[in-house]
Design an enzyme around this catalytic site. Structure first.
Site, mmCIF file in Angstrom:
data_model
loop_
_atom_site.group_PDB
_atom_site.id
_atom_site.type_symbol
_atom_site.label_atom_id
_atom_site.label_comp_id
_atom_site.label_asym_id
_atom_site.label_seq_id
_atom_site.Cartn_x
_atom_site.Cartn_y
_atom_site.Cartn_z
ATOM 1 N N HIS A 55 0.931 -1.190 0.064
ATOM 2 C CA HIS A 55 0.179 0.015 -0.045
ATOM 3 C C HIS A 55 0.654 1.136 -0.028
ATOM 4 C CE1 HIS A 55 0.745 -0.674 4.304
ATOM 5 N NE2 HIS A 55 0.352 0.491 4.349
ATOM 6 N N HIS A 57 1.659 3.843 1.816
ATOM 7 C CA HIS A 57 2.042 4.602 2.860
ATOM 8 C C HIS A 57 3.614 4.520 2.743
ATOM 9 C CE1 HIS A 57 -1.768 3.956 5.567
ATOM 10 N NE2 HIS A 57 -1.870 4.929 4.988
ATOM 11 N N ASP A 59 6.044 4.541 5.102
ATOM 12 C CA ASP A 59 6.978 3.768 5.760
ATOM 13 C C ASP A 59 6.888 2.333 4.886
ATOM 14 O OD1 ASP A 59 4.226 3.345 6.690
ATOM 15 O OD2 ASP A 59 4.747 1.837 8.055
ATOM 16 N N HIS A 60 6.271 2.150 3.980
ATOM 17 C CA HIS A 60 6.027 1.078 3.118
ATOM 18 C C HIS A 60 6.635 1.073 1.419
ATOM 19 C CE1 HIS A 60 3.564 -1.212 6.008
ATOM 20 N NE2 HIS A 60 3.349 -0.087 6.413
ATOM 21 N N HIS A 113 -7.457 -0.770 5.463
ATOM 22 C CA HIS A 113 -6.285 0.284 6.006
ATOM 23 C C HIS A 113 -6.130 1.079 5.117
ATOM 24 C CE1 HIS A 113 -2.742 1.319 8.135
ATOM 25 N NE2 HIS A 113 -2.024 1.195 6.644
ATOM 26 N N ASP A 134 0.036 -4.088 6.256
ATOM 27 C CA ASP A 134 -0.600 -3.446 7.355
ATOM 28 C C ASP A 134 -2.014 -3.722 7.650
ATOM 29 O OD1 ASP A 134 1.476 -2.003 7.999
ATOM 30 O OD2 ASP A 134 0.983 0.004 7.775
ATOM 31 N N HIS A 172 4.786 -4.761 10.954
ATOM 32 C CA HIS A 172 5.436 -4.060 11.969
ATOM 33 C C HIS A 172 5.451 -4.977 13.123
ATOM 34 C CE1 HIS A 172 4.503 0.143 10.681
ATOM 35 N NE2 HIS A 172 3.570 -0.349 9.664
HETATM 36 FE FE FE Z 1 2.952 0.787 8.082
HETATM 37 ZN ZN ZN Z 2 0.292 1.520 6.859
#
Ligand code: FE
Ligand code: ZN
Length: 260
Positions: A55, A57, A59-60, A113, A134, A172
């Site tokens: 996805h 985001h 942090d990905h 998400h 996530d 995570h």
């Molecule tokens: Fe994340």
């Molecule tokens: Zn995420």
């Protein structure tokens, strides 16, 4: 599909960037940061073959631009999300052949998400593999940012239809926090107590609690157990009303977790 190793590269506070490799070639799942990935690839002398994004985001997917400066790679990602670096958009039902790893990945859409969140599943030996970003965490699930609780509920149901021996690679390290919540909403669950002991031991040794597996999640994860009487009772107490539909139980459970 032999001799694959799946290695977690820690990033930021609690992210894992999963590297699937056969000691020569490597696929990179959700590289939020490029630097630790590049260090790992160099240390192991691995040649990257693909990036897989679940996805949008950062942090990905945030490490993509820097990785693409170093390597010319296909970047798979959800067709329904705008991610500038994705050059091979994929949708539910697509198959991805990673020939250098002798690995075939099934794309599953699991929105909730985010609007277009996808997972990658491999029917593999000795275990099936799931990279679910996530959406599903050990003993928990992702926050609902762009989808509806109903979508998230169905996404999780879809994942639980996978075989029990599926190894689940979440993005995570949230396990201990999730277990604390799970114990609150299902204090009588003995499997959960056992999982807590195992997870505590892993974290004491600074080891990841992941991957988890689908059988464990079905036994312990409250978000997959919305039909269990003890959970329903606890959630009804929290929300102060009768809840008959599992989607309503799930929705209240997720709201409760948000403020836990
Ligand atoms: Fe994340
Ligand atoms: Zn995420």
């Amino acid at each position: 599909m032999s001799n694959l190793e799946i290695h977690p590269v820690p990033a930021f506070r609690d992210n894992y960037i999963w590297i699937i490799h056969n000691t020569v070639h490597a696929a990179i799942v959700d590289p939020g940061d490029a630097a630790p990935v590049i260090s790992y690839l160099n240390a192991k002398q691995l040649r990257p073959t693909a990036i897989l994004i679940t996805h949008h985001h950062s942090d990905h997917a945030g490490g993509n631009p820097q990785l693409l400066e170093h390597f010319d790679l296909p970047v798979y990602g959800p067709v329904h999300e705008k991610i500038a670096t994705v050059n091979s958009p994929v949708r539910d039902g697509d198959l991805i052949q990673l020939e250098s790893l002798e690995l075939t990945l099934d794309v599953m859409e699991i929105s909730g998400h985010t609007r277009g969140h996808i997972a990658y599943f491999a029917a593999s030996q000795p275990s099936n593999l799931l990279f679910c970003g996530d959406t599903l965490f050990s003993c928990g699930c992702g926050r609902i940012f762009e989808g509806t609780p109903r979508q998230m509920y169905h996404a999780l149901q879809k994942l639980t239809s996978l075989p029990n021996d599926t190894l689940v690679y979440c993005a995570h390290e949230y396990t201990l926090g999730n277990i604390a919540f799970a114990r609150t909403v299902e204090p009588g669950n003995a499997d959960l107590r056992e999982l807590e002991q195992r997870a505590n031991e892993m974290r004491r040794q600074h080891l990841p609690t992941l991957p988890t597996d689908m059988a464990t999640e079905k036994a312990c994860n409250p978000f997959l157990r919305c039909q269990h009487p003890e959970i329903i009772r606890c959630v009804e107490q929290f929300s102060g009303r009768k809840l008959t539909d599992p989607v309503d139980v799930f929705t209240a459970l997720r709201e409760w977790k948000n403020i836990f």
